[in-house]
Design an enzyme around this catalytic site. Structure first.
Site, mmCIF file in Angstrom:
data_model
loop_
_atom_site.group_PDB
_atom_site.id
_atom_site.type_symbol
_atom_site.label_atom_id
_atom_site.label_comp_id
_atom_site.label_asym_id
_atom_site.label_seq_id
_atom_site.Cartn_x
_atom_site.Cartn_y
_atom_site.Cartn_z
ATOM 1 N N SER A 309 0.845 -1.195 0.000
ATOM 2 C CA SER A 309 0.000 0.000 0.000
ATOM 3 C C SER A 309 0.883 1.249 0.000
ATOM 4 O O SER A 309 1.630 1.462 -0.950
ATOM 5 C CB SER A 309 -0.952 -0.041 1.198
ATOM 6 N N HIS A 421 -6.831 -5.656 -1.878
ATOM 7 C CA HIS A 421 -5.734 -4.804 -1.449
ATOM 8 C C HIS A 421 -4.819 -5.568 -0.482
ATOM 9 O O HIS A 421 -5.289 -6.089 0.515
ATOM 10 C CB HIS A 421 -6.307 -3.557 -0.780
#
Length: 421
Positions: A309, A421
């Site tokens: 991320s 994610h």
């Protein structure tokens, strides 16, 4: 209170890093705002019988990861209470006047109790080796003076414990029978050290270092955390990503820095990354690797970087700005802030933390995008993404991959189907 009212934390759908604390009447559905913060709120709580409210307020980059100040009061208003330099991550009422708080003070997890009538916090327990909570620390009251947490550390399996009078009493240990054999063999780390160094402006920066058995300097991989407002803690190795254990098992040291913008150092420290992502926080990371090399822990010729991320963004960004790394693994990265603004489900994060506009070619959307500097990359780079990622869409990794290929850099792209994610 008396089942007539309840608290509601309302997050504005268009500005999801903003929130209000609302009081709702159950019978009528009427709702009124109790508090509007500068940033974000989390964990609203009322004591048995009602009458009081407690809530956490902080600047944050992920709306569920809030570590900061505590506000206490009633339906007519809230006031900030002292937290002994702890970024509080969870609150719960022991009774009508005593509030249990747990959070982060630097590299330490700390538990406090605050008597709202006496007006000062009392520290019940703290540790830099034992932590609690999946993302951030959490605790639950137990009896008149104790509390319960799931305690863990990188080399300490999760154990349900009672915290009382500054000590821990184990209640139930969650570990496979073979765990102790693996730990005794030292296969996944010989020791975990807390390290600190100075950033480019003299600001103290902290982190942790997982060392393999033997004598350094070691090949070292820097693992940059997400957020950017989050932090690396010494969590049980079986509860975190598998890469650090694999690296340590093969003789690598794993460096987990907490640059400016990380939690645990107060709101001013966390806010330093707002409007400067990829700026001085990047320099903090480079200064950390310099410190490890200078102190004989890291081998300057064998440095790598990885992260997920925001850590994926920073791994991509670092290799465009510095050539010390021999390999990079950006996972779920951001590589172009402009296209990220149009394709991500968190555009409010981009605009808030870049504090700029994608329509300004002289702004940070362009100046801090790795893809604009792909021609500077000499580091072999493995890009990893999930095909269903809506936060950092897989095209972010794909764009950077194609740019690196065009510029002649060594690169590979792995996109996992049905992964997010």
């Amino acid at each position: 209170e008396d089942q007539r009212q309840f608290l509601r934390l309302f997050i504005h759908p268009a500005k999801q890093l903003r929130a209000t604390l609302n009081l709702v009447d159950v019978a009528s559905g009427a709702e009124r705002v109790v508090h509007t913060p500068r940033d974000q709120l989390s964990a609203p709580a009322c004591p048995p019988g009602g009458g009081r409210i407690a809530v956490i307020e902080a600047v944050c980059s992920d709306r569920s990861l809030v570590a900061g100040d505590v506000l206490v009061g009633g339906p007519d208003g809230l006031r900030r209470i002292p937290t002994a330099d702890v970024d509080v991550t969870h609150v719960s009422w022991r009774d009508g006047r005593r509030l249990l708080m747990i959070g982060l003070r630097g590299q330490h997890t700390v538990i406090l109790e605050h008597d709202v009538e006496q007006g000062r916090p009392r520290e019940l327990w703290g540790s830099s080796e034992v932590h609690s909570g999946f993302w951030y620390p959490t605790a639950a009251p137990r009896g008149e003076d104790g509390c319960g947490i799931v305690a863990e550390g990188y080399l300490h399996p999760p154990t349900l414990v009672e915290v009382r009078e500054g000590g821990l009493r184990p209640l139930s240990r969650f570990a496979h029978p073979a765990t102790d054999e693996y730990l005794a063999a030292g296969l996944y780390g010989d020791r975990v050290e807390t390290v600190s160094w100075e950033g480019p402006d003299g600001l103290e920066i902290q982190g942790t270092l997982i060392l393999p058995a033997g004598k350094g300097p070691f090949p070292t991989i820097m693992e940059v955390h997400g957020g950017p407002i989050w932090m690396q803690r010494s969590r049980w190795m079986g509860a975190v990503r598998a890469e650090p254990q694999a690296f340590v098992h093969r003789g690598f040291a794993v460096f987990r820095p907490n640059p400016r913008g990380s939690a645990g150092r107060g709101q001013e420290f966390a806010r330093r990354v707002v409007g400067d992502m990829g700026g001085k926080d990047m320099l903090d990371l480079l200064a950390g690797t310099d410190h490890l090399v200078r102190t004989g822990r890291a081998d300057a010729a064998r440095l790598g970087v990885m992260g997920v991320s925001y850590g994926g963004y920073m791994s991509s960004w670092l290799v465009t700005q510095d050539r010390r790394f021999r390999a990079a693994i950006p996972i779920s990265p951001v590589t172009d802030w402009v296209s990220m603004q149009w394709t991500s489900n968190v555009p409010h994060f981009v605009s808030t933390f870049l504090d700029g506009s994608p329509f300004r070619p002289d702004g940070l959307y362009h100046a801090r995008s790795p893809i604009k500097f792909a021609d500077q990359v000499e580091t072999p780079t493995l890009l990893v993404a999930g095909s269903l990622d809506r936060s950092s869409p897989p095209d972010q990794a794909g764009e950077f991959y194609r740019a690196l290929r065009l510029c002649g850099a060594r690169t590979a792209l792995v996109v996992y189907p049905q992964e997010g994610h």
